[in-house]
Motif scaffolding. Structure first.
Motif, PDB file in Angstrom:
ATOM      1  N   GLU A 223       0.728  -1.195   0.155  1.00 11.41           N
ATOM      2  CA  GLU A 223      -0.035  -0.191  -0.013  1.00 11.41           C
ATOM      3  C   GLU A 223       0.920   1.137  -0.005  1.00 11.41           C
ATOM      4  O   GLU A 223       1.722   1.294   0.525  1.00 11.41           O
TER       5      GLU A 223
ATOM      6  N   ALA B  94       0.540   5.905  -0.155  1.00 10.19           N
ATOM      7  CA  ALA B  94      -0.300   7.006   0.125  1.00 10.19           C
ATOM      8  C   ALA B  94      -0.310   7.742  -1.292  1.00 10.19           C
ATOM      9  O   ALA B  94       0.690   7.597  -2.178  1.00 10.19           O
TER      10      ALA B  94
ATOM     11  N   LEU C  15      -4.965   5.971   0.810  1.00 12.43           N
ATOM     12  CA  LEU C  15      -3.964   4.854   0.511  1.00 12.43           C
ATOM     13  C   LEU C  15      -4.425   3.845  -0.772  1.00 12.43           C
ATOM     14  O   LEU C  15      -5.457   3.387  -0.616  1.00 12.43           O
TER      15      LEU C  15
END
Length: 110
Positions: A28, A30, A68
């Motif tokens: 993941e 941002a 995210l």
């Protein structure tokens, strides 16, 4: 080709989107981290992320004021695999041969 497959292949058509998918393979990220990796504006990368999300190749979740993004690798693999199986049926046979070869114990050389 189904509309879903068309969406996926359209999403894969742009090199920036392919790079975003490669960047997300490790986990993941941002939105700001993704933008920082490119020589493009935030809105441009946001549009690319939107195309990937609409194709079902990435998911997004909010964490306070951050968004995210995560890769949906199985969707990509299944869609591309289905397409290849349709146009290259021999790929299925080759995959099975590779599976059988890798599951055999290797002989120890003296």
């Amino acid at each position: 080709m189904t509309d879903s497959a068309s969406d996926i292949f359209s999403a894969l058509a742009h090199p920036t989107r392919r790079q975003i998918l490669q960047d997300l393979k490790d986990g993941e990220m941002a939105a700001g981290e993704i933008v920082a990796r490119f020589n493009a504006t935030g809105p441009t990368i946001s549009r690319h992320l939107s195309v990937l999300r609409q194709a079902g190749l990435v998911t997004e979740r909010r964490d306070a004021n951050r968004i995210l993004y995560s890769l949906v690798g199985e969707r990509l693999a299944l869609s591309v695999g289905d397409f290849l199986s349709t146009v290259c049926p021999e790929q299925i046979v080759l995959r099975e041969v590779r599976k059988r070869s890798s599951s055999r114990p290797t002989e120890i050389q003296a």
